[in-house]
Scaffold this motif. Structure first.
Motif, short mmCIF file in Angstrom:
data_model
loop_
_atom_site.label_atom_id
_atom_site.label_comp_id
_atom_site.label_asym_id
_atom_site.label_seq_id
_atom_site.Cartn_x
_atom_site.Cartn_y
_atom_site.Cartn_z
N GLY A 6 0.92 -1.27 -0.24
CA GLY A 6 -0.09 -0.09 -0.21
C GLY A 6 0.87 1.38 0.05
N LEU A 7 2.28 1.05 -0.37
CA LEU A 7 3.04 2.38 -0.55
C LEU A 7 2.43 3.29 -1.59
N SER A 8 2.70 4.55 -1.34
CA SER A 8 2.31 5.67 -2.26
C SER A 8 3.25 5.42 -3.40
N LEU A 9 3.03 6.09 -4.59
CA LEU A 9 3.89 6.29 -5.62
C LEU A 9 5.30 6.79 -5.06
N ARG A 10 5.31 7.89 -4.52
CA ARG A 10 6.26 8.42 -3.72
C ARG A 10 7.17 7.63 -2.97
N GLU A 11 6.37 7.02 -2.01
CA GLU A 11 6.94 6.41 -1.12
C GLU A 11 7.62 5.14 -1.66
N ALA A 12 7.12 4.48 -2.57
CA ALA A 12 7.84 3.27 -3.52
C ALA A 12 8.97 3.93 -4.21
N GLU A 13 8.89 5.17 -4.62
CA GLU A 13 10.35 5.95 -5.14
C GLU A 13 11.34 5.87 -4.17
N ILE A 14 10.97 6.27 -3.09
CA ILE A 14 11.89 6.43 -1.83
C ILE A 14 12.36 5.07 -1.47
N MET A 15 11.62 4.12 -1.51
CA MET A 15 11.97 2.86 -0.95
C MET A 15 12.83 2.16 -1.99
N THR A 16 12.67 2.70 -3.12
CA THR A 16 13.66 1.84 -4.22
C THR A 16 15.07 2.73 -4.06
N LEU A 17 15.08 3.84 -3.56
CA LEU A 17 16.37 4.51 -3.60
C LEU A 17 17.21 3.94 -2.21
N ILE A 18 16.20 3.77 -1.31
CA ILE A 18 16.71 3.18 0.08
C ILE A 18 17.23 1.90 -0.32
N ALA A 19 16.62 0.85 -1.09
CA ALA A 19 17.18 -0.23 -1.35
C ALA A 19 18.47 -0.29 -2.18
N GLU A 20 18.59 0.84 -2.96
CA GLU A 20 19.78 0.86 -3.66
C GLU A 20 20.84 1.56 -2.95
N GLY A 21 20.86 1.77 -1.66
CA GLY A 21 21.81 2.38 -0.74
C GLY A 21 21.85 3.68 -0.40
N HIS A 22 21.07 4.61 -0.87
CA HIS A 22 21.05 5.80 -0.75
C HIS A 22 20.66 6.54 0.63
N SER A 23 21.23 7.16 1.04
CA SER A 23 21.12 7.92 2.50
C SER A 23 19.92 8.75 2.33
N ASN A 24 19.20 9.38 3.42
CA ASN A 24 18.04 10.37 3.43
C ASN A 24 18.52 11.50 2.63
N GLY A 25 19.65 11.96 2.87
CA GLY A 25 20.19 13.46 2.42
C GLY A 25 20.37 13.23 0.87
N GLU A 26 20.84 12.03 0.55
CA GLU A 26 21.23 11.78 -0.95
C GLU A 26 19.79 11.62 -1.63
N ILE A 27 18.74 11.03 -1.09
CA ILE A 27 17.30 11.06 -1.50
C ILE A 27 16.56 12.32 -1.63
N ALA A 28 16.85 13.23 -0.65
CA ALA A 28 16.39 14.50 -0.78
C ALA A 28 17.00 15.30 -1.73
N SER A 29 18.23 15.35 -2.03
CA SER A 29 18.85 15.94 -2.91
C SER A 29 18.53 15.54 -4.67
N GLN A 30 18.25 14.39 -4.71
CA GLN A 30 17.72 13.77 -5.91
C GLN A 30 16.52 13.89 -6.23
N LEU A 31 15.57 13.83 -5.21
CA LEU A 31 14.33 14.30 -5.65
C LEU A 31 13.97 15.77 -5.18
#
Length: 69
Positions: A6-31
């Motif tokens: 039941g993840l939203s599209l944005r949550e799924a996008e962020i979870m994919t980036l987490i699974a790729e090993g990105h930090s919260n800061g890296e995810i924030a910058s990328q998105l």
């Protein structure tokens, strides 16, 4: 993009980036989001996945076949 648990599209996008090993800061910058916004999404992801850590969330995400195209 597959969105189990039941993840939203944005949550799924962020979870994919987490699974790729990105930090919260890296995810924030990328998105182009505030890091606090990413942290809020991560907390909701953990709740939806029933996970208490990044490793557990990644495991549950992978077990569900998520992020596969």
């Amino acid at each position: 993009m597959n969105r189990p648990h039941g993840l939203s599209l944005r949550e799924a996008e962020i979870m994919t980036l987490i699974a790729e090993g990105h930090s919260n800061g890296e995810i924030a910058s990328q998105l182009v989001l505030a890091e606090k916004t990413v942290k809020n999404h991560v907390n909701r992801i953990y709740a939806k996945l029933g996970a208490q850590s990044r490793a557990a969330a990644i495991s549950r995400w992978g077990d569900a076949g998520a992020g596969m195209t």
